[in-house]
Design a protein around this motif. Sequence first.
Motif, PDB file in Angstrom:
ATOM      1  N   LYS A  45       5.715  21.826   3.044  1.00  0.00           N
ATOM      2  CA  LYS A  45       7.220  21.338   2.619  1.00  0.00           C
ATOM      3  C   LYS A  45       8.368  22.042   3.529  1.00  0.00           C
ATOM      4  N   GLY A  46       9.377  21.386   3.971  1.00  0.00           N
ATOM      5  CA  GLY A  46      10.317  21.795   4.861  1.00  0.00           C
ATOM      6  C   GLY A  46       9.804  21.787   6.212  1.00  0.00           C
ATOM      7  N   ARG A  47       8.538  21.524   6.629  1.00  0.00           N
ATOM      8  CA  ARG A  47       8.027  21.309   8.137  1.00  0.00           C
ATOM      9  C   ARG A  47       7.794  20.036   8.247  1.00  0.00           C
ATOM     10  N   PHE A  48       6.971  19.427   7.698  1.00  0.00           N
ATOM     11  CA  PHE A  48       6.417  18.070   7.663  1.00  0.00           C
ATOM     12  C   PHE A  48       7.401  16.907   7.097  1.00  0.00           C
ATOM     13  N   THR A  49       7.444  15.872   7.752  1.00  0.00           N
ATOM     14  CA  THR A  49       8.135  14.808   7.278  1.00  0.00           C
ATOM     15  C   THR A  49       7.424  13.411   7.322  1.00  0.00           C
ATOM     16  N   TYR A 100       0.864  -1.202   0.172  1.00  0.00           N
ATOM     17  CA  TYR A 100       0.022   0.061  -0.104  1.00  0.00           C
ATOM     18  C   TYR A 100       0.762   1.340  -0.047  1.00  0.00           C
ATOM     19  N   ALA A 101       0.494   2.214  -0.842  1.00  0.00           N
ATOM     20  CA  ALA A 101       1.140   3.617  -0.717  1.00  0.00           C
ATOM     21  C   ALA A 101       0.425   4.373   0.382  1.00  0.00           C
ATOM     22  N   MET A 102       1.183   4.975   1.200  1.00  0.00           N
ATOM     23  CA  MET A 102       0.388   5.391   2.289  1.00  0.00           C
ATOM     24  C   MET A 102       0.603   7.087   2.333  1.00  0.00           C
ATOM     25  N   SER A 103      -0.514   7.854   2.917  1.00  0.00           N
ATOM     26  CA  SER A 103      -0.662   9.395   2.713  1.00  0.00           C
ATOM     27  C   SER A 103      -1.154   9.682   4.083  1.00  0.00           C
ATOM     28  N   TRP A 104      -0.922  11.037   4.115  1.00  0.00           N
ATOM     29  CA  TRP A 104      -1.693  11.830   5.197  1.00  0.00           C
ATOM     30  C   TRP A 104      -2.263  12.849   4.478  1.00  0.00           C
ATOM     31  N   TYR A 105      -3.859  13.047   4.858  1.00  0.00           N
ATOM     32  CA  TYR A 105      -4.582  14.077   4.328  1.00  0.00           C
ATOM     33  C   TYR A 105      -5.053  14.859   5.679  1.00  0.00           C
ATOM     34  N   ARG A 106      -5.630  16.109   5.337  1.00  0.00           N
ATOM     35  CA  ARG A 106      -6.209  16.955   6.555  1.00  0.00           C
ATOM     36  C   ARG A 106      -7.453  17.494   5.985  1.00  0.00           C
ATOM     37  N   GLN A 107      -8.256  18.021   6.865  1.00  0.00           N
ATOM     38  CA  GLN A 107      -9.433  18.544   6.392  1.00  0.00           C
ATOM     39  C   GLN A 107      -9.586  19.651   7.659  1.00  0.00           C
ATOM     40  N   ALA A 108      -9.714  20.898   7.305  1.00  0.00           N
ATOM     41  CA  ALA A 108     -10.128  22.112   8.214  1.00  0.00           C
ATOM     42  C   ALA A 108     -11.665  22.208   8.034  1.00  0.00           C
ATOM     43  N   PRO A 109     -12.036  22.991   9.178  1.00  0.00           N
ATOM     44  CA  PRO A 109     -13.697  23.355   9.187  1.00  0.00           C
ATOM     45  C   PRO A 109     -13.846  24.085   8.058  1.00  0.00           C
ATOM     46  N   GLY A 110     -14.875  23.634   7.148  1.00  0.00           N
ATOM     47  CA  GLY A 110     -15.346  24.496   6.057  1.00  0.00           C
ATOM     48  C   GLY A 110     -14.604  24.121   4.759  1.00  0.00           C
ATOM     49  N   LYS A 111     -13.639  23.268   4.973  1.00  0.00           N
ATOM     50  CA  LYS A 111     -12.647  23.256   3.851  1.00  0.00           C
ATOM     51  C   LYS A 111     -12.354  21.981   3.282  1.00  0.00           C
ATOM     52  N   ALA A 156       0.857  14.524   2.553  1.00  0.00           N
ATOM     53  CA  ALA A 156       2.014  13.905   2.326  1.00  0.00           C
ATOM     54  C   ALA A 156       1.833  12.667   1.941  1.00  0.00           C
ATOM     55  N   ASP A 157       2.606  11.990   0.840  1.00  0.00           N
ATOM     56  CA  ASP A 157       2.456  10.518   0.514  1.00  0.00           C
ATOM     57  C   ASP A 157       3.865  10.063   0.476  1.00  0.00           C
ATOM     58  N   MET A 158       3.842   8.577   0.700  1.00  0.00           N
ATOM     59  CA  MET A 158       4.832   7.861   0.595  1.00  0.00           C
ATOM     60  C   MET A 158       4.662   6.314   0.112  1.00  0.00           C
ATOM     61  N   PRO A 159       4.850   6.239  -1.288  1.00  0.00           N
ATOM     62  CA  PRO A 159       4.114   5.132  -1.917  1.00  0.00           C
ATOM     63  C   PRO A 159       5.096   3.863  -1.504  1.00  0.00           C
ATOM     64  N   VAL A 179      -8.417  18.284  11.063  1.00  0.00           N
ATOM     65  CA  VAL A 179      -8.359  16.581  11.449  1.00  0.00           C
ATOM     66  C   VAL A 179      -7.416  15.963  10.424  1.00  0.00           C
ATOM     67  N   TYR A 180      -6.393  15.303  10.845  1.00  0.00           N
ATOM     68  CA  TYR A 180      -5.699  14.563   9.918  1.00  0.00           C
ATOM     69  C   TYR A 180      -6.155  13.162   9.831  1.00  0.00           C
ATOM     70  N   TYR A 181      -6.022  12.761   8.759  1.00  0.00           N
ATOM     71  CA  TYR A 181      -6.330  11.408   8.167  1.00  0.00           C
ATOM     72  C   TYR A 181      -5.347  10.414   7.408  1.00  0.00           C
ATOM     73  N   CYS A 182      -5.139   9.342   7.922  1.00  0.00           N
ATOM     74  CA  CYS A 182      -4.366   8.370   7.381  1.00  0.00           C
ATOM     75  C   CYS A 182      -5.174   7.751   6.234  1.00  0.00           C
ATOM     76  N   HIS A 183      -4.181   7.341   5.087  1.00  0.00           N
ATOM     77  CA  HIS A 183      -5.006   6.805   4.148  1.00  0.00           C
ATOM     78  C   HIS A 183      -4.162   5.891   3.368  1.00  0.00           C
ATOM     79  N   ALA A 184      -4.589   4.613   3.013  1.00  0.00           N
ATOM     80  CA  ALA A 184      -3.864   3.377   2.454  1.00  0.00           C
ATOM     81  C   ALA A 184      -4.420   2.902   1.024  1.00  0.00           C
ATOM     82  N   GLN A 185      -3.482   2.939   0.154  1.00  0.00           N
ATOM     83  CA  GLN A 185      -4.027   2.779  -1.339  1.00  0.00           C
ATOM     84  C   GLN A 185      -3.348   1.802  -2.016  1.00  0.00           C
ATOM     85  N   HIS A 186      -4.037   0.653  -2.267  1.00  0.00           N
ATOM     86  CA  HIS A 186      -3.416  -0.538  -2.848  1.00  0.00           C
ATOM     87  C   HIS A 186      -2.686   0.055  -3.965  1.00  0.00           C
TER      88      HIS A 186
END
Length: 119
Positions: free
Chosen positions: A65-69, A32-43, A49-52, A93-100
Amino acid sequence: QVQLAESGGGLVQPGGSLRLSCAASGLTFSRYAMSWYRQAPGKERELVADMPTAGGSTNYADSVKGRFTISRDNAKNTVYLNMNSLKPEDTAVYYCHAQHRNVLRIDYWGQGTQVTVST
């Protein structure tokens, strides 16, 4: 049953740091390719970020960029997001996502973890 369990969120002051973790179970993590997403209120939800693959390339939203790893440990079935120099606009809210990687219709989401950057 596949589960993605995020942890590590919380309240932090501007300029502070947090480390998010996402522990996966019920799947072959290395496929699985792994990613982080986020959702702010009203957005809309946005890719942070992702890392296949482990040890492979990484991609970041321009705003982090330059702040998150992002990193992953296939032996522990876990993906991480180290967040430094946090800003109020990182609040979401930060979400983890797994994509085959080979079967695009197979993907999973975690339940999310709240990150609040505020004084």
